[in-house]
Design a protein around this motif. Structure first.
Motif, PDB file in Angstrom:
ATOM      1  N   THR A   1      -9.146  -0.516  10.081  1.00 41.07           N
ATOM      2  CA  THR A   1      -8.877  -1.837  10.866  1.00 41.07           C
ATOM      3  C   THR A   1      -7.905  -2.704   9.800  1.00 41.07           C
ATOM      4  N   LEU A   2      -6.740  -3.233  10.394  1.00 42.30           N
ATOM      5  CA  LEU A   2      -5.902  -3.942   9.667  1.00 42.30           C
ATOM      6  C   LEU A   2      -5.836  -5.367  10.190  1.00 42.30           C
ATOM      7  N   GLN A   3      -6.211  -6.530   9.555  1.00 41.64           N
ATOM      8  CA  GLN A   3      -6.127  -7.808  10.170  1.00 41.64           C
ATOM      9  C   GLN A   3      -5.104  -8.625   9.104  1.00 41.64           C
ATOM     10  N   GLY A   4      -4.141  -9.371   9.469  1.00 41.76           N
ATOM     11  CA  GLY A   4      -3.339 -10.190   8.736  1.00 41.76           C
ATOM     12  C   GLY A   4      -2.275 -10.707   9.529  1.00 41.76           C
TER      13      GLY A   4
ATOM     14  N   LYS B   1      -7.157   0.061  14.479  1.00 43.36           N
ATOM     15  CA  LYS B   1      -6.899  -1.110  15.021  1.00 43.36           C
ATOM     16  C   LYS B   1      -6.008  -2.213  14.288  1.00 43.36           C
ATOM     17  N   LEU B   2      -5.149  -2.730  14.820  1.00 43.42           N
ATOM     18  CA  LEU B   2      -4.040  -3.239  14.051  1.00 43.42           C
ATOM     19  C   LEU B   2      -3.918  -4.819  14.942  1.00 43.42           C
ATOM     20  N   ILE B   3      -4.544  -5.851  13.976  1.00 43.61           N
ATOM     21  CA  ILE B   3      -4.557  -7.267  14.581  1.00 43.61           C
ATOM     22  C   ILE B   3      -3.604  -8.229  13.473  1.00 43.61           C
ATOM     23  N   LEU B   4      -2.549  -8.665  14.342  1.00 41.24           N
ATOM     24  CA  LEU B   4      -1.622  -9.367  13.504  1.00 41.24           C
ATOM     25  C   LEU B   4      -1.158 -10.660  14.073  1.00 41.24           C
ATOM     26  N   SER B   5      -1.190 -11.926  13.517  1.00 41.57           N
ATOM     27  CA  SER B   5      -1.004 -13.238  14.074  1.00 41.57           C
ATOM     28  C   SER B   5       0.676 -13.430  14.194  1.00 41.57           C
ATOM     29  N   GLY B   6       1.405 -12.478  13.322  1.00 42.42           N
ATOM     30  CA  GLY B   6       2.843 -12.757  13.350  1.00 42.42           C
ATOM     31  C   GLY B   6       3.478 -11.119  13.906  1.00 42.42           C
ATOM     32  N   THR B   7       4.356 -10.946  13.297  1.00 45.64           N
ATOM     33  CA  THR B   7       5.480  -9.765  13.363  1.00 45.64           C
ATOM     34  C   THR B   7       4.908  -8.348  12.888  1.00 45.64           C
ATOM     35  N   LEU B   8       4.943  -7.285  13.569  1.00 47.98           N
ATOM     36  CA  LEU B   8       4.789  -6.128  13.123  1.00 47.98           C
ATOM     37  C   LEU B   8       6.072  -5.346  13.081  1.00 47.98           C
TER      38      LEU B   8
ATOM     39  N   ILE C   1       0.827  -1.068  -0.008  1.00 48.68           N
ATOM     40  CA  ILE C   1      -0.089   0.040   0.143  1.00 48.68           C
ATOM     41  C   ILE C   1       0.920   1.170  -0.036  1.00 48.68           C
ATOM     42  N   ASP C   2       0.739   1.881  -1.197  1.00 48.42           N
ATOM     43  CA  ASP C   2       1.520   3.237  -1.165  1.00 48.42           C
ATOM     44  C   ASP C   2       0.651   4.337  -1.305  1.00 48.42           C
ATOM     45  N   GLY C   3      -0.765   4.039  -1.153  1.00 53.08           N
ATOM     46  CA  GLY C   3      -1.700   5.141  -1.275  1.00 53.08           C
ATOM     47  C   GLY C   3      -2.387   5.201   0.049  1.00 53.08           C
ATOM     48  N   THR C   4      -3.819   5.566  -0.077  1.00 56.67           N
ATOM     49  CA  THR C   4      -4.738   5.724   1.149  1.00 56.67           C
ATOM     50  C   THR C   4      -5.570   4.654   0.983  1.00 56.67           C
ATOM     51  N   VAL C   5      -5.855   4.016   2.293  1.00 56.73           N
ATOM     52  CA  VAL C   5      -7.168   3.242   2.368  1.00 56.73           C
ATOM     53  C   VAL C   5      -7.816   3.502   3.793  1.00 56.73           C
ATOM     54  N   GLU C   6      -9.142   3.965   3.528  1.00 58.15           N
ATOM     55  CA  GLU C   6     -10.071   4.237   4.705  1.00 58.15           C
ATOM     56  C   GLU C   6     -10.822   3.057   4.787  1.00 58.15           C
ATOM     57  N   GLY C   7     -11.024   2.199   5.691  1.00 61.29           N
ATOM     58  CA  GLY C   7     -11.552   1.008   5.921  1.00 61.29           C
ATOM     59  C   GLY C   7     -10.801  -0.101   6.548  1.00 61.29           C
ATOM     60  N   ASN C   8     -11.475  -1.440   6.334  1.00 66.86           N
ATOM     61  CA  ASN C   8     -10.790  -2.324   6.878  1.00 66.86           C
ATOM     62  C   ASN C   8     -10.188  -3.138   5.736  1.00 66.86           C
ATOM     63  N   VAL C   9      -8.768  -3.873   6.010  1.00 66.82           N
ATOM     64  CA  VAL C   9      -8.234  -4.441   5.417  1.00 66.82           C
ATOM     65  C   VAL C   9      -8.040  -5.721   6.135  1.00 66.82           C
ATOM     66  N   LYS C  10      -8.442  -7.055   5.366  1.00 64.64           N
ATOM     67  CA  LYS C  10      -8.280  -8.231   5.832  1.00 64.64           C
ATOM     68  C   LYS C  10      -7.399  -9.126   4.994  1.00 64.64           C
ATOM     69  N   THR C  11      -6.305  -9.839   5.221  1.00 65.16           N
ATOM     70  CA  THR C  11      -5.600 -10.440   4.454  1.00 65.16           C
ATOM     71  C   THR C  11      -4.812 -11.932   5.181  1.00 65.16           C
ATOM     72  N   SER C  12      -4.536 -12.987   4.356  1.00 62.88           N
ATOM     73  CA  SER C  12      -3.842 -13.929   5.152  1.00 62.88           C
ATOM     74  C   SER C  12      -2.497 -13.740   4.684  1.00 62.88           C
ATOM     75  N   GLY C  13      -2.112 -12.791   4.041  1.00 67.56           N
ATOM     76  CA  GLY C  13      -0.618 -12.536   3.463  1.00 67.56           C
ATOM     77  C   GLY C  13      -0.126 -11.461   4.352  1.00 67.56           C
ATOM     78  N   LYS C  14       1.036 -11.017   3.843  1.00 71.99           N
ATOM     79  CA  LYS C  14       1.903  -9.846   4.338  1.00 71.99           C
ATOM     80  C   LYS C  14       1.315  -8.704   3.846  1.00 71.99           C
ATOM     81  N   VAL C  15       1.419  -7.577   4.625  1.00 73.39           N
ATOM     82  CA  VAL C  15       0.913  -6.257   4.322  1.00 73.39           C
ATOM     83  C   VAL C  15       2.317  -5.248   4.387  1.00 73.39           C
ATOM     84  N   VAL C  16       2.549  -4.687   3.375  1.00 71.94           N
ATOM     85  CA  VAL C  16       3.843  -3.696   3.371  1.00 71.94           C
ATOM     86  C   VAL C  16       3.088  -2.332   3.095  1.00 71.94           C
ATOM     87  N   VAL C  17       3.059  -1.384   4.006  1.00 73.23           N
ATOM     88  CA  VAL C  17       2.981   0.069   3.802  1.00 73.23           C
ATOM     89  C   VAL C  17       4.045   0.941   3.453  1.00 73.23           C
TER      90      VAL C  17
END
Length: 142
Positions: free
Chosen positions: A66-69, A81-88, A41-57
């Motif tokens: 909310t970001l879940q990943g 709200k940031l919810i990750l099962s791994g590493t931030l 993500i190099d732009g702007t997201v206003e809303g909820n993002v949910k993915t099972s993959g990695k997120v790079v901002v």
């Protein structure tokens, strides 16, 4: 006779799962996003993002919501709200505000982290057996 078409279909579906979703600089998305693949993500997201993959901002990236990943690397901004099962992982240019629930945290000097943070992971049991004999020995000398 049908084998070339089947191979192409299998190959294209495999490529789709490994390709990265990109929200380019200058792009603004308002709404929820759900994906099985990784995000950049190099732009702007206003809303909820949910993915099972990695997120790079990236540095110009901003998520408000909310970001879940699984894992996330931030060079840009996050608010929500940031919810990750791994590493931030926070790079020196990262700016995080809100509520964070993660397993591991890596912060470079210079990053801004103004959030309530809850870290859940594997809990190691502390052994009190080593301290018990010391207590009993001191009790015996009295």
């Amino acid at each position: 006779m049908f084998s070339p078409d089947k191979k192409k279909q299998k190959h294209s579906s495999m490529e789709a799962t490994t390709q990265q979703n990109i929200i380019a600089q200058g792009t603004k998305i308002v709404g929820d996003i759900a994906s099985q693949g990784p995000f950049r993500i190099d732009g702007t997201v206003e809303g909820n993002v949910k993915t099972s993959g990695k997120v790079v901002v990236g540095k110009s990236g901003y998520i408000k919501g909310t970001l879940q990943g699984e894992n996330a690397d931030f060079e840009g901004k996050f608010s929500g709200k940031l919810i990750l099962s791994g590493t931030l992982s926070l790079k020196s240019t990262a700016h995080i505000e809100g509520e964070v629930h993660i397993t591991k945290l890596a912060v470079e000097p210079g990053a801004t982290f103004n959030a309530t943070c809850s870290m859940k992971g594997t809990v190691k049991s502390l052994s009190n057996e080593a301290s018990k004999p010391q207590l009993s020995q001191s009790a015996q000398t009295r």
